[in-house]
Each structure stands twice: as C-alpha cells, then as structure tokens.
Scaffold this motif. Sequence first.
Motif, short mmCIF file in Angstrom:
data_model
loop_
_atom_site.label_atom_id
_atom_site.label_comp_id
_atom_site.label_asym_id
_atom_site.label_seq_id
_atom_site.Cartn_x
_atom_site.Cartn_y
_atom_site.Cartn_z
N ASP A 117 -1.50 -17.89 -8.78
CA ASP A 117 -2.47 -16.79 -8.72
C ASP A 117 -2.60 -16.22 -7.30
O ASP A 117 -3.08 -15.10 -7.12
N ASN A 118 -2.22 -17.02 -6.28
CA ASN A 118 -2.18 -16.55 -4.88
C ASN A 118 -3.54 -16.05 -4.38
O ASN A 118 -3.62 -15.03 -3.69
N LEU A 119 -4.63 -16.76 -4.73
CA LEU A 119 -5.97 -16.37 -4.29
C LEU A 119 -6.63 -17.53 -3.55
O LEU A 119 -6.63 -18.67 -4.03
N ILE A 120 -7.22 -17.23 -2.38
CA ILE A 120 -7.89 -18.24 -1.55
C ILE A 120 -9.15 -17.61 -0.96
O ILE A 120 -9.15 -16.42 -0.60
N PHE A 121 -10.23 -18.39 -0.85
CA PHE A 121 -11.44 -17.91 -0.18
C PHE A 121 -11.33 -18.20 1.32
O PHE A 121 -11.15 -19.34 1.73
N VAL A 122 -11.47 -17.14 2.12
CA VAL A 122 -11.45 -17.26 3.58
C VAL A 122 -12.87 -17.10 4.09
O VAL A 122 -13.59 -16.17 3.69
N VAL A 123 -13.30 -18.01 4.99
CA VAL A 123 -14.67 -18.02 5.49
C VAL A 123 -14.75 -17.28 6.82
O VAL A 123 -14.01 -17.58 7.76
N LYS A 124 -15.69 -16.30 6.89
CA LYS A 124 -15.98 -15.59 8.14
C LYS A 124 -17.49 -15.41 8.23
O LYS A 124 -18.10 -14.83 7.32
N ASP A 125 -18.10 -15.94 9.29
CA ASP A 125 -19.55 -15.83 9.49
C ASP A 125 -20.32 -16.34 8.28
O ASP A 125 -21.28 -15.70 7.80
N ASN A 126 -19.90 -17.50 7.77
CA ASN A 126 -20.56 -18.16 6.63
C ASN A 126 -20.57 -17.32 5.36
O ASN A 126 -21.44 -17.47 4.51
N ILE A 127 -19.60 -16.45 5.22
CA ILE A 127 -19.40 -15.67 4.00
C ILE A 127 -17.97 -15.91 3.52
O ILE A 127 -17.02 -15.86 4.31
N ALA A 128 -17.82 -16.18 2.20
CA ALA A 128 -16.49 -16.45 1.62
C ALA A 128 -15.91 -15.16 1.05
O ALA A 128 -16.52 -14.54 0.18
N SER A 139 -17.95 -16.24 -5.70
CA SER A 139 -17.35 -14.95 -6.00
C SER A 139 -17.13 -14.27 -4.64
O SER A 139 -17.56 -14.78 -3.60
N ASP A 140 -16.49 -13.14 -4.63
CA ASP A 140 -16.18 -12.47 -3.38
C ASP A 140 -17.46 -12.16 -2.59
O ASP A 140 -18.46 -11.69 -3.15
N LYS A 141 -17.44 -12.47 -1.30
CA LYS A 141 -18.53 -12.18 -0.36
C LYS A 141 -19.79 -13.00 -0.65
O LYS A 141 -20.92 -12.54 -0.45
N THR A 142 -19.61 -14.23 -1.12
CA THR A 142 -20.74 -15.14 -1.35
C THR A 142 -21.09 -15.86 -0.05
O THR A 142 -20.20 -16.30 0.69
N LYS A 143 -22.40 -15.99 0.25
CA LYS A 143 -22.83 -16.76 1.41
C LYS A 143 -22.62 -18.25 1.12
O LYS A 143 -22.92 -18.72 0.02
N ILE A 144 -22.13 -18.97 2.10
CA ILE A 144 -21.79 -20.39 1.88
C ILE A 144 -22.43 -21.26 2.96
O ILE A 144 -22.83 -20.80 4.03
N ARG A 145 -22.51 -22.55 2.62
CA ARG A 145 -22.98 -23.56 3.57
C ARG A 145 -21.93 -24.65 3.59
O ARG A 145 -21.59 -25.25 2.57
N ILE A 146 -21.37 -24.89 4.77
CA ILE A 146 -20.24 -25.83 4.90
C ILE A 146 -20.76 -27.25 4.98
O ILE A 146 -21.61 -27.58 5.82
#
Length: 351
Positions: A295-306, A342-349
Amino acid sequence: MKKRTLITIIAIIVIAGGLFLILQNNKKKNQAEVAIVAETNADVAVRTAVVKTEKISGEFTVNGTFLPNKQSMIASEINGQLIALNVKEGSYVRAGQSIGRLAGEKLNVNVGNAKANLAQAQSALSRYEAAYKTGGVTALQLDQARLQVKNARSQVQSAQLQSGDTNIISKISGIVNQKLVEVGAVLAPGTPIIEIVDISSVKLKVDVDQSLVSQLAVGNIVQVKPDVIEGTVEGRITFIAPSASGALKFPVEITVPNSFNKLRAGMYGSAMFNNKGENTVLVVPRDAFVGSVSDNLIFVVKDNIAYLTKVQAGTNYGDKVEVVSGLNEGDVIVTSGQINLSDKTKIRILK
C-alpha cells in the motif's frame, strides 16, 4: 374555588419552570465536562521510530504466491449431450486420456448418410466415364461427376471427425480440480466440463524491484521458503518479465519440484535471493506501513501531528523494508497505533 385552582396552576408552572432551568444548567455542565475530557484525550498515543540508512546484506527476501505448472479447462468441441463422465474431483488424468463421452447417435447417422452419398457419387462417376468413351457425355459433365465424388469423400471425412469428437480427451496430465457439469447436460462447443491442474511442479511468482531484478537471470538457483512446510526447497528462475507490472516491480517465476504434492497452487511462500556484498539503503521498520507494504503508506510525525504520506517501498529485508522515495533520513514515523490515526491527527509519543 376558582381562586384556589388558579393558584394551583401557577404553582405547577413555577415548579416546571424551575425544573427546566435546573435541567438546562446540568446539560451545560455535562457538555462542558465532556468537552474538557475530549480536549484532554484528543492526542492519540503512538510509538515512533527514526528513519535511517543502514548497511544491509545483499540477501533479500520477496514474498509471493505459488502457481500451478499447468492449468486447463477441458471443454466440449461439438454440440451434444454428455452421457458419460469417467473422472471425479481429485482424480489423476493423463494427457490423451478420455474423460467423458457425448451422445453420438446423430453423428453416426451423419457418417452413414455421407458414406451413402459417396457411394452414389462414385457409381455416377463410373457411368459417366463409360458414357464419355462412347461420346454420350461431354468432358465438362465428366469433370463435374469427379468433383462430386471429391466433395462426397470430404463430407465423409468431416462426419467421421465429428463422430470421433464425441470422445472427450484431456490435453494435459494433472488432477481434476473442479467438475463443472453433470452427466445429462447438453453442451455447446466450448462448454467447460472439468478443470485440470498440474502441480507436479509449482511456480512461485514474486515481484522484484527494478534495482534488484537486473542482478537475476533465468536459470539461477533460489532458495524458497513455503509457509506450510519447515525448511527451504530449491527452485530455479524460469521467467523474468520484460516489463514492469506496476510500482517498478518485475514479475519473476521460480519453478519448484513438487513430487509429493505438498505444495498447492494459491499457497504463500518467500524467495530468498542471495547476492554478494552489502548495500547502504534507507530503511524503516516493517510495522511502520499502514495496511500492507504494497500500500506504500506511512504516517510521518511533524510537530506532534501525524501526516499520512505516500512512499515507494523497495526491497523487503524481513523486519525492515527499503524506502526508495517519500522519506528522508531523520524523519520520525509512526510504528504502532496507526489504527487510531487519520491524516493530520494530533499524537502523543509514548516513550
């Protein structure tokens, strides 16, 4: 009496109004509390990894699916009713073996009529030849009689061939995988009767990246790891596609002997290609991919947003996968918890 009734009505209205105000205040309070909880829990907890380059051994593994050596639908060549079927699902069939028979009474009648017409034409030709010697018929009439004999002979041969087609012959050796009709069915030309699959050997079909396919050649020996048996078996590359199937992947087929029929078409397996040397490549954990690697899809994290990012996967190195494009060294990617994103979700590492 009327005054007392009026007072009672006013009292009920006052009480109802009070209850309404209390309920409204409680509702606003509950909504505020829910909003606070939602704001507190807005960040999705995930685990991450950093994209980096590594020196990887020249060995690489590609997953694929086993295909049969041969597969064929045995069909009727003429119209007719199926009056006999000599095999069942699971039966072994040899090439040239009769697997069934169609009703041939009408075809036999056609053979008899064609032979009768031939005899009549030959008799007429004999009379014309005798009459030609005495001048009773012209040369043109004699030639026409000879042509009628020739045509009648062709009709006999055609009728005999059709009569012989009532015997249904298998063109390949293999195992009956499916029975598609029952005895008594009336068949048209081309109607499939059974499916035969030859798994005396099987072919593992894999898709190899463009950067690696040039290192392979037809005839190369490859170790194959079927999912259903322990250990590996030896196979030989028998086909390399001249054109990519998509995403710059080239289909490659590896033929594996299967004398004990342990491997079946549709099973999964892995081809382990062994090339010398090491490659320095950009790799990510296999768990980073959303869905499957293809599927070639990966979530990239920038400023705690995926951010859901499209990449191009390369060689599969087991628990690590090469990324050809879409990521840079040092990027932070999600490796666990993607199901909640989902795209542009806020995350906590998570540490």
